[in-house]
Design an enzyme around this catalytic site. Structure first.
Site, PDB file in Angstrom:
ATOM      1  N   ASP A   8     -15.689  11.130  -6.280  1.00  0.00           N
ATOM      2  CA  ASP A   8     -17.056  11.021  -5.837  1.00  0.00           C
ATOM      3  C   ASP A   8     -16.704  11.696  -4.262  1.00  0.00           C
ATOM      4  O   ASP A   8     -15.648  11.656  -3.975  1.00  0.00           O
ATOM      5  CB  ASP A   8     -17.377   9.636  -5.183  1.00  0.00           C
ATOM      6  CG  ASP A   8     -18.144   8.712  -4.498  1.00  0.00           C
ATOM      7  OD1 ASP A   8     -19.115   9.836  -5.212  1.00  0.00           O
ATOM      8  OD2 ASP A   8     -17.668   7.613  -3.908  1.00  0.00           O
ATOM      9  N   LEU A   9     -17.571  11.468  -3.365  1.00  0.00           N
ATOM     10  CA  LEU A   9     -16.823  12.819  -2.234  1.00  0.00           C
ATOM     11  C   LEU A   9     -17.252  10.484  -0.942  1.00  0.00           C
ATOM     12  O   LEU A   9     -16.011  10.863  -0.225  1.00  0.00           O
ATOM     13  CB  LEU A   9     -18.069  13.510  -1.069  1.00  0.00           C
ATOM     14  CG  LEU A   9     -17.994  13.709   0.272  1.00  0.00           C
ATOM     15  CD1 LEU A   9     -17.037  14.466  -0.219  1.00  0.00           C
ATOM     16  CD2 LEU A   9     -19.541  14.205   0.342  1.00  0.00           C
ATOM     17  N   ASP A  10     -17.996  10.360  -0.624  1.00  0.00           N
ATOM     18  CA  ASP A  10     -18.425   9.388   0.685  1.00  0.00           C
ATOM     19  C   ASP A  10     -17.393   7.710   0.277  1.00  0.00           C
ATOM     20  O   ASP A  10     -17.778   7.691  -1.096  1.00  0.00           O
ATOM     21  CB  ASP A  10     -19.367   9.144   1.167  1.00  0.00           C
ATOM     22  CG  ASP A  10     -20.369   7.884   1.364  1.00  0.00           C
ATOM     23  OD1 ASP A  10     -18.809   7.755   2.152  1.00  0.00           O
ATOM     24  OD2 ASP A  10     -20.864   7.406   1.536  1.00  0.00           O
ATOM     25  N   THR A  16     -18.003   9.142   5.218  1.00  0.00           N
ATOM     26  CA  THR A  16     -19.794   9.371   5.529  1.00  0.00           C
ATOM     27  C   THR A  16     -20.417   8.401   5.847  1.00  0.00           C
ATOM     28  O   THR A  16     -20.923   7.965   7.083  1.00  0.00           O
ATOM     29  CB  THR A  16     -19.590  11.157   5.198  1.00  0.00           C
ATOM     30  OG1 THR A  16     -19.166  10.828   3.303  1.00  0.00           O
ATOM     31  CG2 THR A  16     -19.568  11.979   5.053  1.00  0.00           C
ATOM     32  N   LYS A  44     -24.487   2.479  -0.441  1.00  0.00           N
ATOM     33  CA  LYS A  44     -22.923   3.177  -0.769  1.00  0.00           C
ATOM     34  C   LYS A  44     -23.642   3.886  -2.016  1.00  0.00           C
ATOM     35  O   LYS A  44     -23.389   2.607  -3.082  1.00  0.00           O
ATOM     36  CB  LYS A  44     -21.764   2.653  -1.092  1.00  0.00           C
ATOM     37  CG  LYS A  44     -21.890   1.968   0.967  1.00  0.00           C
ATOM     38  CD  LYS A  44     -19.751   1.407   1.724  1.00  0.00           C
ATOM     39  CE  LYS A  44     -19.636   1.497   2.560  1.00  0.00           C
ATOM     40  NZ  LYS A  44     -18.256   1.079   2.763  1.00  0.00           N
ATOM     41  N   SER A 113     -21.329  13.997  -6.870  1.00  0.00           N
ATOM     42  CA  SER A 113     -21.752  12.867  -5.415  1.00  0.00           C
ATOM     43  C   SER A 113     -22.705  12.936  -5.447  1.00  0.00           C
ATOM     44  O   SER A 113     -23.744  13.408  -6.006  1.00  0.00           O
ATOM     45  CB  SER A 113     -20.806  13.868  -4.426  1.00  0.00           C
ATOM     46  OG  SER A 113     -21.867  12.952  -2.998  1.00  0.00           O
ATOM     47  N   ALA A 114     -23.459  11.857  -4.241  1.00  0.00           N
ATOM     48  CA  ALA A 114     -24.737  11.719  -4.755  1.00  0.00           C
ATOM     49  C   ALA A 114     -25.512  12.619  -3.615  1.00  0.00           C
ATOM     50  O   ALA A 114     -26.710  12.655  -3.595  1.00  0.00           O
ATOM     51  CB  ALA A 114     -25.378  10.527  -3.970  1.00  0.00           C
ATOM     52  N   LYS A 144     -26.646   7.795  -9.929  1.00  0.00           N
ATOM     53  CA  LYS A 144     -26.103   6.647 -10.562  1.00  0.00           C
ATOM     54  C   LYS A 144     -26.669   5.605 -10.422  1.00  0.00           C
ATOM     55  O   LYS A 144     -27.191   5.117  -8.998  1.00  0.00           O
ATOM     56  CB  LYS A 144     -24.556   6.975  -9.660  1.00  0.00           C
ATOM     57  CG  LYS A 144     -23.822   7.896  -9.600  1.00  0.00           C
ATOM     58  CD  LYS A 144     -22.835   7.682  -8.354  1.00  0.00           C
ATOM     59  CE  LYS A 144     -21.927   8.813  -7.996  1.00  0.00           C
ATOM     60  NZ  LYS A 144     -21.335   9.174  -7.015  1.00  0.00           N
ATOM     61  N   GLU A 168     -14.141   6.104  -7.595  1.00  0.00           N
ATOM     62  CA  GLU A 168     -15.350   5.999  -7.424  1.00  0.00           C
ATOM     63  C   GLU A 168     -15.122   4.524  -6.265  1.00  0.00           C
ATOM     64  O   GLU A 168     -14.356   4.267  -6.568  1.00  0.00           O
ATOM     65  CB  GLU A 168     -16.794   5.372  -8.367  1.00  0.00           C
ATOM     66  CG  GLU A 168     -17.696   6.728  -8.201  1.00  0.00           C
ATOM     67  CD  GLU A 168     -18.539   6.736  -7.899  1.00  0.00           C
ATOM     68  OE1 GLU A 168     -18.680   5.650  -6.598  1.00  0.00           O
ATOM     69  OE2 GLU A 168     -19.286   7.717  -7.856  1.00  0.00           O
ATOM     70  N   ASP A 169     -16.259   4.987  -5.403  1.00  0.00           N
ATOM     71  CA  ASP A 169     -16.318   3.757  -4.079  1.00  0.00           C
ATOM     72  C   ASP A 169     -17.188   2.526  -4.901  1.00  0.00           C
ATOM     73  O   ASP A 169     -17.067   1.889  -3.901  1.00  0.00           O
ATOM     74  CB  ASP A 169     -15.653   4.237  -3.085  1.00  0.00           C
ATOM     75  CG  ASP A 169     -16.890   4.471  -2.419  1.00  0.00           C
ATOM     76  OD1 ASP A 169     -17.587   5.246  -3.209  1.00  0.00           O
ATOM     77  OD2 ASP A 169     -17.589   4.528  -1.658  1.00  0.00           O
TER      78      ASP A 169
HETATM   79  P1  B16 Z   1     -27.675  12.356   1.796  1.00  0.00           P
HETATM   80  P2  B16 Z   1     -21.172   9.554  -2.172  1.00  0.00           P
HETATM   81  C1  B16 Z   1     -23.995   9.276  -1.601  1.00  0.00           C
HETATM   82  O1  B16 Z   1     -22.186   9.964  -1.394  1.00  0.00           O
HETATM   83  C2  B16 Z   1     -23.608   8.111  -0.232  1.00  0.00           C
HETATM   84  O2  B16 Z   1     -22.646   7.109  -0.637  1.00  0.00           O
HETATM   85  C3  B16 Z   1     -24.670   7.723   0.208  1.00  0.00           C
HETATM   86  O3  B16 Z   1     -24.645   6.427   0.711  1.00  0.00           O
HETATM   87  C4  B16 Z   1     -26.112   8.620   0.494  1.00  0.00           C
HETATM   88  O4  B16 Z   1     -27.269   8.504   0.292  1.00  0.00           O
HETATM   89  C5  B16 Z   1     -25.882   9.489  -0.486  1.00  0.00           C
HETATM   90  O5  B16 Z   1     -24.742  10.164  -1.026  1.00  0.00           O
HETATM   91  C6  B16 Z   1     -26.837  10.810  -0.361  1.00  0.00           C
HETATM   92  O6  B16 Z   1     -26.302  11.327   0.895  1.00  0.00           O
HETATM   93  O7  B16 Z   1     -28.338  11.872   2.122  1.00  0.00           O
HETATM   94  O8  B16 Z   1     -25.851  13.402   1.783  1.00  0.00           O
HETATM   95  O9  B16 Z   1     -27.570  13.265   0.107  1.00  0.00           O
HETATM   96  O10 B16 Z   1     -20.622   8.718  -2.185  1.00  0.00           O
HETATM   97  O11 B16 Z   1     -22.110   9.909  -4.092  1.00  0.00           O
HETATM   98  O12 B16 Z   1     -20.342  10.843  -2.453  1.00  0.00           O
HETATM   99 MG    MG Z   2     -19.598   6.700  -2.565  1.00  0.00          MG
END
Ligand code: B16
Ligand code: MG
Length: 217
Positions: A8-10, A16, A44, A113-114, A144, A168-169
């Protein structure tokens, strides 16, 4: 069987969440209500669209489709401004060590990642070249805890789903990995991520020996 590692990223590679928080808080304040760090926890791993829906529920506001779209664009523009200065100093501790080890052993690596901003973030922090595959919010229809993001990553890596390991977090991310029949590793509070197969507070607690064990089994 060949193993694949999906990150996962964030919250796993970079934090982030703090920039997402600032951008959502700015929008909430403009709309006339407060948005706290505790409430940001709900965001998150959640898609941008779903985050705005939750934000409007918090502010008890209703929006026309046009307003909704405008606020999504505004939030993302602010977020992009916040992440513009990101560099390698924002990589979470010991992440490069694990990526380097996997790369050195020819283990396929994917991002799952989302975020729709995943690629430029990896580029800014200098980690893009470690990833064989990037599956992010631009590539999936279902967020997810649906396993789509991880199943697509496995398919593109050419690795069976049950031979994939996911870091994953977010609770939704752990659930997504579990329903994809992957090995889920929770990064963060084990009380929150108790559905994960393994739990670690962060990567400083993960040894190369543990990673070798995952590759062999
Ligand atoms: P964006 P992850 C997610 O990242 C974030 O945790 C979540 O807070 C955010 O809304 C989502 O990405 C979408 O991000 O606005 O940049 O498309 O944890 O799935 O890496
Ligand atoms: Mg995350």
């Amino acid at each position: 069987m060949k193993k694949g590692f999906i990150f996962d990223l964030d919250g796993v590679i970079v934090d982030t969440a703090k920039y997402h928080y600032l951008a959502w808080k700015k929008l909430a304040n403009e709309l006339g209500f407060e948005f706290t760090k505790e409430q940001n926890e709900l965001f998150k791993g959640v898609s941008r669209k779903r985050c705005l829906e939750i934000l409007l529920e918090i502010g008890k506001l209703e929006a026309t489709q046009k307003q909704f779209d405008t606020w999504m664009i505004e939030k993302n523009a602010d977020y992009l401004a916040y992440i513009d200065n990101m560099d390698e100093s924002e990589i979470l501790p010991e992440v490069p060590k694990i990526l380097e080890f996997l790369k050195g052993n020819d283990i396929p690596i994917a991002l799952g990642s989302a975020s729709k901003n995943a690629r430029p973030i990896l580029e800014k922090v200098g980690l893009l070249s470690y990833f064989d595959i990037i599956v992010d919010g631009n590539n999936v229809l279902k967020a997810k805890p649906d396993p789509e993001v991880f199943l697509l990553a496995a398919k593109q890596l050419g690795v069976n789903a049950n031979d994939c390991i996911v870091f994953e977090d977010a609770v939704a991310g752990i659930q997504a990995a579990n329903s994809a029949n992957m090995i889920s590793i929770g990064i963060g509070d084990y009380k929150i991520l108790n559905e994960a197969k393994f739990n670690f507070q962060n990567f400083t607690q993960i040894s190369i020996k543990f990673i070798q064990g995952l590759i062999k089994n």
